[in-house]
Design a protein around this motif. Structure first.
Motif, PDB file in Angstrom:
ATOM      1  N   ARG A   1       0.781  -1.134  -0.025  1.00 29.00           N
ATOM      2  CA  ARG A   1       0.127   0.102  -0.069  1.00 29.00           C
ATOM      3  C   ARG A   1       0.794   1.553  -0.069  1.00 29.00           C
ATOM      4  N   GLY A   2       0.763   2.031  -0.979  1.00 21.64           N
ATOM      5  CA  GLY A   2       1.453   3.459  -1.158  1.00 21.64           C
ATOM      6  C   GLY A   2       1.677   3.619  -2.712  1.00 21.64           C
ATOM      7  N   ALA A   3       2.013   4.801  -2.629  1.00 22.67           N
ATOM      8  CA  ALA A   3       2.271   5.303  -4.093  1.00 22.67           C
ATOM      9  C   ALA A   3       3.695   5.311  -4.447  1.00 22.67           C
ATOM     10  N   TYR A   4       4.652   5.127  -3.373  1.00 23.89           N
ATOM     11  CA  TYR A   4       6.004   5.835  -3.526  1.00 23.89           C
ATOM     12  C   TYR A   4       6.920   4.370  -3.025  1.00 23.89           C
ATOM     13  N   PRO A   5       8.143   4.588  -3.615  1.00 27.20           N
ATOM     14  CA  PRO A   5       9.004   3.443  -2.988  1.00 27.20           C
ATOM     15  C   PRO A   5       9.662   3.900  -1.845  1.00 27.20           C
ATOM     16  N   PHE A   6       9.184   5.133  -1.293  1.00 26.08           N
ATOM     17  CA  PHE A   6      10.045   5.542   0.065  1.00 26.08           C
ATOM     18  C   PHE A   6       9.226   5.827   1.000  1.00 26.08           C
ATOM     19  N   VAL A   7       7.714   5.088   1.244  1.00 23.15           N
ATOM     20  CA  VAL A   7       6.744   5.144   2.238  1.00 23.15           C
ATOM     21  C   VAL A   7       7.622   4.594   3.701  1.00 23.15           C
ATOM     22  N   ASP A   8       8.622   3.987   3.652  1.00 25.95           N
ATOM     23  CA  ASP A   8       9.006   3.638   4.946  1.00 25.95           C
ATOM     24  C   ASP A   8       9.649   4.700   5.663  1.00 25.95           C
TER      25      ASP A   8
ATOM     26  N   ASN B   1      13.849  -2.399   2.480  1.00 24.61           N
ATOM     27  CA  ASN B   1      12.897  -1.319   1.820  1.00 24.61           C
ATOM     28  C   ASN B   1      11.715  -1.986   1.330  1.00 24.61           C
ATOM     29  N   THR B   2      10.495  -1.993   1.910  1.00 24.42           N
ATOM     30  CA  THR B   2       9.310  -2.766   1.703  1.00 24.42           C
ATOM     31  C   THR B   2       8.859  -2.715   0.285  1.00 24.42           C
ATOM     32  N   TRP B   3       9.071  -1.521  -0.375  1.00 23.39           N
ATOM     33  CA  TRP B   3       8.815  -1.398  -1.883  1.00 23.39           C
ATOM     34  C   TRP B   3       9.556  -2.436  -2.702  1.00 23.39           C
TER      35      TRP B   3
ATOM     36  N   TRP C   1      15.432   6.964  -8.569  1.00 21.54           N
ATOM     37  CA  TRP C   1      13.949   7.149  -8.062  1.00 21.54           C
ATOM     38  C   TRP C   1      13.691   6.046  -6.832  1.00 21.54           C
ATOM     39  N   GLY C   2      14.510   5.270  -6.803  1.00 24.69           N
ATOM     40  CA  GLY C   2      14.051   4.230  -5.606  1.00 24.69           C
ATOM     41  C   GLY C   2      14.281   4.583  -4.238  1.00 24.69           C
ATOM     42  N   HIS C   3      15.329   5.481  -4.110  1.00 30.41           N
ATOM     43  CA  HIS C   3      15.529   6.213  -2.772  1.00 30.41           C
ATOM     44  C   HIS C   3      15.776   5.093  -1.593  1.00 30.41           C
ATOM     45  N   GLU C   4      16.538   4.082  -2.022  1.00 31.90           N
ATOM     46  CA  GLU C   4      16.812   3.133  -0.943  1.00 31.90           C
ATOM     47  C   GLU C   4      17.632   3.635   0.096  1.00 31.90           C
ATOM     48  N   LEU C   5      18.644   4.340  -0.316  1.00 32.46           N
ATOM     49  CA  LEU C   5      19.551   5.040   0.421  1.00 32.46           C
ATOM     50  C   LEU C   5      18.902   6.299   1.146  1.00 32.46           C
ATOM     51  N   TYR C   6      18.006   6.881   0.675  1.00 29.64           N
ATOM     52  CA  TYR C   6      17.342   7.851   1.388  1.00 29.64           C
ATOM     53  C   TYR C   6      16.598   7.275   2.664  1.00 29.64           C
ATOM     54  N   CYS C   7      15.849   6.130   2.268  1.00 32.93           N
ATOM     55  CA  CYS C   7      15.112   5.557   3.360  1.00 32.93           C
ATOM     56  C   CYS C   7      16.057   4.944   4.612  1.00 32.93           C
ATOM     57  N   ALA C   8      17.210   4.399   4.192  1.00 29.97           N
ATOM     58  CA  ALA C   8      18.351   4.091   5.212  1.00 29.97           C
ATOM     59  C   ALA C   8      18.768   4.998   5.984  1.00 29.97           C
TER      60      ALA C   8
ATOM     61  N   TRP D   1      -3.413  14.514   6.110  1.00 23.98           N
ATOM     62  CA  TRP D   1      -2.119  13.666   5.921  1.00 23.98           C
ATOM     63  C   TRP D   1      -2.004  13.902   4.240  1.00 23.98           C
ATOM     64  N   PHE D   2      -0.776  13.170   3.960  1.00 29.26           N
ATOM     65  CA  PHE D   2      -0.780  13.372   2.339  1.00 29.26           C
ATOM     66  C   PHE D   2      -0.139  12.122   1.847  1.00 29.26           C
ATOM     67  N   ARG D   3      -0.528  11.999   0.457  1.00 27.70           N
ATOM     68  CA  ARG D   3       0.015  10.854  -0.065  1.00 27.70           C
ATOM     69  C   ARG D   3       1.500  10.592   0.114  1.00 27.70           C
ATOM     70  N   CYS D   4       2.198  11.878  -0.335  1.00 27.35           N
ATOM     71  CA  CYS D   4       3.475  11.586   0.032  1.00 27.35           C
ATOM     72  C   CYS D   4       3.737  12.431   1.596  1.00 27.35           C
ATOM     73  N   ALA D   5       3.885  11.583   2.200  1.00 25.36           N
ATOM     74  CA  ALA D   5       3.777  12.259   3.645  1.00 25.36           C
ATOM     75  C   ALA D   5       4.924  12.705   4.487  1.00 25.36           C
ATOM     76  N   CYS D   6       5.847  13.067   3.720  1.00 26.17           N
ATOM     77  CA  CYS D   6       7.153  13.567   4.197  1.00 26.17           C
ATOM     78  C   CYS D   6       7.118  14.585   5.302  1.00 26.17           C
ATOM     79  N   CYS D   7       6.252  15.458   5.088  1.00 20.07           N
ATOM     80  CA  CYS D   7       6.407  16.837   6.075  1.00 20.07           C
ATOM     81  C   CYS D   7       6.070  16.547   7.595  1.00 20.07           C
ATOM     82  N   PRO D   8       4.822  16.058   7.719  1.00 21.59           N
ATOM     83  CA  PRO D   8       4.188  15.806   9.029  1.00 21.59           C
ATOM     84  C   PRO D   8       5.005  15.150   9.897  1.00 21.59           C
TER      85      PRO D   8
END
Length: 648
Positions: free
Chosen positions: A86-93, A137-139, A154-161, A406-413
Motif C-alpha cells: 500500500r502506497g504510491a511511492y517506494p520511500f513510504v518507509d 525497503n518494503t517497496w 527514483w528508488g530512494h533506498e539509501l534515502y530510506c536507510a 495527511w498526504f499521499r507523500c507524507a514526508c512533511c508531517p
C-alpha cells in the motif's frame, strides 16, 4: 582519538552529557568552534508548540501510519500479514522512521508508557522486515521481487536507510537500548559492502537520487566510533555531481559540491546534501568543503530565500529557481525544505561560530517552518505560499494551499514532529570560553563547564529577555554570548542595575566576567513593527512591502477584512503601524494594524489591459488592515492571504 571499529557503541551520556543526546553530537576530533548545549524549556511560545506536538501530533502518528498502509507493508515484508503493498511511492518507509525519531526525542522529555509501547511495537515491525543481509525497503522487497539498487535515481533506498539510521541514533541516545541501532548498523554495513569507487572492489559506484544517507552516516559514526561510516558518507558526498544519475540538478548530480557556486535543483535534496558537507567539514577539517558550504549558504540567502525563510520557487520539481526568482502565490517553500535549512544552518553555526546562521534559523523556525503545522497539531501544509489569491482554485493533494490531515507523500508531517521534539538542541552552544545563546526561550540553559542560567521571557511577543545565573565556576571568568538578531534596530543590556554598553560584534554581544549565582542580565530587543522591502531584482514584489515585528513575518487574511478580498488592498506607508495584543485570537497573538485602501479599479471589460498610468491611483475606500503572524494563517477558514502588500 576515534574509537576503533571493535569498540562498542557509546552509552548514553558517557561523553559530553550536556549536549550529547541531540540530533548532532560532535565527534571527539571535531573541528567545530562550538558544540551543542542543553536547554530545558519550561514556559512560553515554543513550549506551547512542543506541548501540542507531544499531546496531539506525535500520538496520532501510529494511527495515520496504519491507515496509510506503512505499517501494513512492514508486516508484509516480515511475513506476518497477507495482502498487497500500500502506497504510491517506494520511500513510504521513511514516514515510519521519521515518526520513530520524533517519538524517541519525545521520550527524552519524560516517561510516556503508551508512546514507549508504540515505539517498541513499531521497532519490532521494522526489525522483522529486515532481510538477513541487512537490506530493508518494503517497496523493493514486495513490489520489485527483492531487487536491490537497480533504480538509484527514483528508488530512494539509501534515502530510506538514512532516515532509519537517524531514528536509530535518536532512540539509542535517549534510551541506551540497542534494538533499532542494531537494525540500522546492519543496513549501513550492507550499504558499505556494496557501494564504493571503481577500484574498491565493490560492485556499485553510485549515489541515491535523494541525498539523506550522507548526514545520517556521519551521525552513525559519531554514535559508534566506526570510521568507515564517516568514510562512506564522504564517498557519497563527493560522488554527487559526476553524472552517475544522468547529470541532472534535480537529484544533485550536475556539479560536485566542491565546485558549485549556487544552490540548484530539488531544494530538500540540495540542503540535505549540504548538511552532510558541513558535517564532513566539521569531522575531518576539510577546508574545501567548508569553503564550499559557506559559499553556497551565502548564495542561497542572498538570492534564493523568501522573507519567511522558505526555500523553493517551483512546484514542478520542488526546486530552486533562478537568482531573485521568488514568486508569491506560486512559491513552493516546502515544509521539509525549511527543516533541512535549519539542520544545515545549525551545523554551520557550530562549525564557524558565526551568528548569521542562527539568524536564519530564527527566521525559518518562526515563519517558514512553523506555518507547516496547524495550531491544533492535526493538519499540515506541504507547500507554504506567500499569497493565496481571491477566488483561488486549490489543486488539492500535496500541493494544496489548504491544510490537510495527511498526504499521499507524507514526508512533511513526521519531519515537523521530529524537529519540534528535538528543538531544545538547536537553541544554545558552548565552548571553552562560555555559553552562547542562539535562540531565546524560557527555560534553563546548561553547558558542560559547570554553567547553568535561567531565562525568563515572553519572546517573540515582548523583547525583554532576563537571565539569572544559577550555576557557575567560582574560580574563573567565562563569557555569556547573546545573539543580537540582524532585524533588531535598538538593543539595550543591563547587568544587575547597571547598563552594559559593550559592542555587538558579528551578531554577538559578549559579556565576560567572573559570575556568581544570582547575577542577572536583561537583554532588551526593540520590537517595533517595521515595513520591509525586497531587493529590486525580485520582480514579483517590486512596489510592495511586508510587515514584520521581531522575528515574525506578518500576513493579511481575508477573514479579518470583510467586504471583499485582498487582491485590491493597498497599504499606506506614510501612516504609522500599531500593535494590538489579542489573547483571544489564534491562541494568543500580537497583531499589527496598518492603514490602507481598497483600490477603486474600474471594470476592464473584455480586455484587462490598457495604457500605463503615470500617476498611480490613490483613491478608494479606506480600510484598516489587520496583519497576523504568518505562522498562524489557514487556521480559521479558507480564503485569500498575502504577505507582500502593494503600496500604490
Amino acid at each position: 582519538m576515534s574509537r576503533t571499529s571493535s569498540s562498542p557503541p557509546t552509552p548514553v551520556g558517557s561523553v559530553d552529557p550536556v549536549g550529547s543526546v541531540g540530533p548532532v553530537r560532535l565527534g571527539p576530533d571535531a573541528r567545530a568552534v562550538l558544540r551543542p548545549a542543553a536547554v530545558g524549556l519550561d514556559a512560553g511560545f515554543w513550549l506551547t508548540r512542543r506541548e501540542v506536538n507531544a499531546r496531539t501530533s506525535i500520538p496520532q502518528g501510529p494511527e495515520l501510519l496504519e491507515s496509510a498502509g506503512n505499517l501494513h507493508n512492514l508486516r508484509l515484508a516480515a511475513g506476518a500479514a497477507e495482502g498487497e503493498f500500500r502506497g504510491a511511492y517506494p520511500f513510504v518507509d521513511t514516514d515510519v522512521y521519521k515518526w520513530l525519531e520524533a517519538a524517541a526525542w519525545q521520550l527524552a522529555q519524560g516517561n510516556d508508557g503508551d508512546l514507549e509501547a508504540h515505539v517498541d511495537r513499531i521497532i519490532g515491525l521494522v526489525a522483522g522486515a529486515q532481510q538477513p543481509d541487512g537490506y530493508l525497503n518494503t517497496w523493493f522487497q514486495l513490489v520489485k521481487g527483492g531487487e536491490q539498487y537497480q533504480d538509484l535515481r527514483w528508488g530512494h533506498e539509501l534515502y530510506c536507510a538514512g532516515h532509519l539510521i537517524q531514528a536509530a541514533v535518536a532512540h539509542h541516545r535517549v534510551t541506551g537500548r540497542p534494538e533499532l541501532l542494531d537494525v540500522a548498523r546492519k543496513f549501513a554495513d550492507q550499504v558499505d559492502s556494496v557501494f564504493g569507487l571503481p577500484d574498491s572492489g565493490k560492485p556499485i559506484d553510485g549515489i541515491d537520487g535523494h541525498p539523506e544517507v550522507e548526514t545520517a552516516l556521519v551521525e552513525l559514526y559519531r554514535e559508534t566510533g566506526e570510521r568507515r561510516y564517516l568514510d562512506l558518507a564522504a564517498y557519497f558526498v563527493d560522488r554527487h555531481g559526476h553524472g552517475l544519475l544522468g547529470g541532472e540538478a534535480y537529484c544533485q548530480d550536475h556539479v560536485p559540491v566542491r565546485e558549485a557556486t549556487n544552490v540548484e535543483g530539488h531544494a530538500v535534496r540540495q540542503l540535505y546534501l549540504l548538511a552532510a558537507a558541513a558535517d564532513l567539514a566539521t569531522e575531518t577539517g576539510d577546508a574545501e568543503l567548508r569553503t564550499a558550504s559557506e559559499r553556497l549558504w551565502h548564495a542561497m540567502t542572498t538570492t534564493k530565500t523568501h522573507l519567511t525563510g522558505g526555500l523553493g520557487a517551483h512546484h514542478e520539481e520542488e526546486d530552486f529557481g533562478d537568482p531573485y526568482e521568488l514568486p508569491n502565490e506560486r512559491a513552493y517553500c516546502e515544509t521539509c525544505a525549511a527543516i533541512a535549512s535549519v539542520q544545515w544552518s545549525w551545523r554551520m553555526a557550530l562549525l564557524t561560530g558565526e551568528a548569521r546562521y542562527s539568524d536564519l534559523i530564527e527566521r525559518t523556525l518562526y515563519n517558514g517552518f512553523l506555518a507547516g503545522v496547524s495550531l491544533d497539531g492535526e493538519r499540515w501544509l506541504y507547500v507554504n505560499p506567500l499569497q493565496v489569491r481571491d477566488g483561488h482554485t486549490d489543486p488539492g493533494g500535496d500541493q494544496s494551499a489548504r491544510r490537510t490531515r495527511w498526504f499521499r507523500c507524507a514526508c512533511c508531517p513526521p519531519n515537523v514532529m521530529r524537529l519540534l521534539a528535538s528543538l531544545e538542541h538547536y537553541l544554545a552552544s558552548s565552548d571553552d570560553g562560555g555559553l552562547q545563546i542562539h535562540q531565546y526561550v524560557s527555560g534553563r540553559y546548561t553547558a558542560a563547564e559547570g554553567i547553568a542560567i535561567r531565562c525568563e521571557t515572553d519572546y517573540p511577543w515582548h523583547g525583554s529577555i532576563a537571565f539569572t545565573v544559577e550555576e557557575t565556576p567560582a574560580d574563573r571568568p567565562w563569557t555569556l554570548s547573546l545573539r543580537v538578531p540582524r532585524w533588531c534596530r535598538d538593543v539595550r543590556v543591563r547587568c544587575g542595575e547597571e547598563s552594559y554598553d559593550g559592542p555587538v560584534e558579528d551578531g554577538w554581544l559578549r559579556i565576560e566576567r567572573t559570575w556568581a549565582p544570582g547575577d542577572r542580565v536583561v537583554l532588551e530587543l526593540a520590537l517595533e513593527p517595521r515595513l520591509t522591502a525586497a531587493d529590486p531584482r525580485v520582480d514579483a514584489v517590486r512596489g510592495c512591502v511586508a510587515i514584520e515585528r521581531g522575528p515574525l513575518v506578518y500576513c493579511l487574511e481575508q477573514i479579518d477584512h470583510p467586504g471583499g478580498g485582498l487582491d485590491d488592498m493597498v497599504v499606506d506607508t506614510t501612516r504609522p503601524l500599531a500593535v494590538k495584543h489579542r489573547p483571544d485570537l489564534l491562541g494568543g497573538v500580537t497583531t499589527v494594524v496598518a492603514a490602507g485602501r481598497r483600490r477603486d479599479i474600474p471594470d476592464p471589460g473584455w480586455w484587462p489591459y490598457g495604457p500605463a498610468d503615470s500617476s498611480p491611483r490613490q483613491g478608494g475606500e479606506p480600510v484598516e488592515l489587520t496583519a497576523i503572524p504568518y505562522y498562524a494563517w489557514a487556521n480559521r477558514e479558507d480564503g485569500s492571504m498575502r504577505v507582500w502588500l502593494p503600496t500604490s
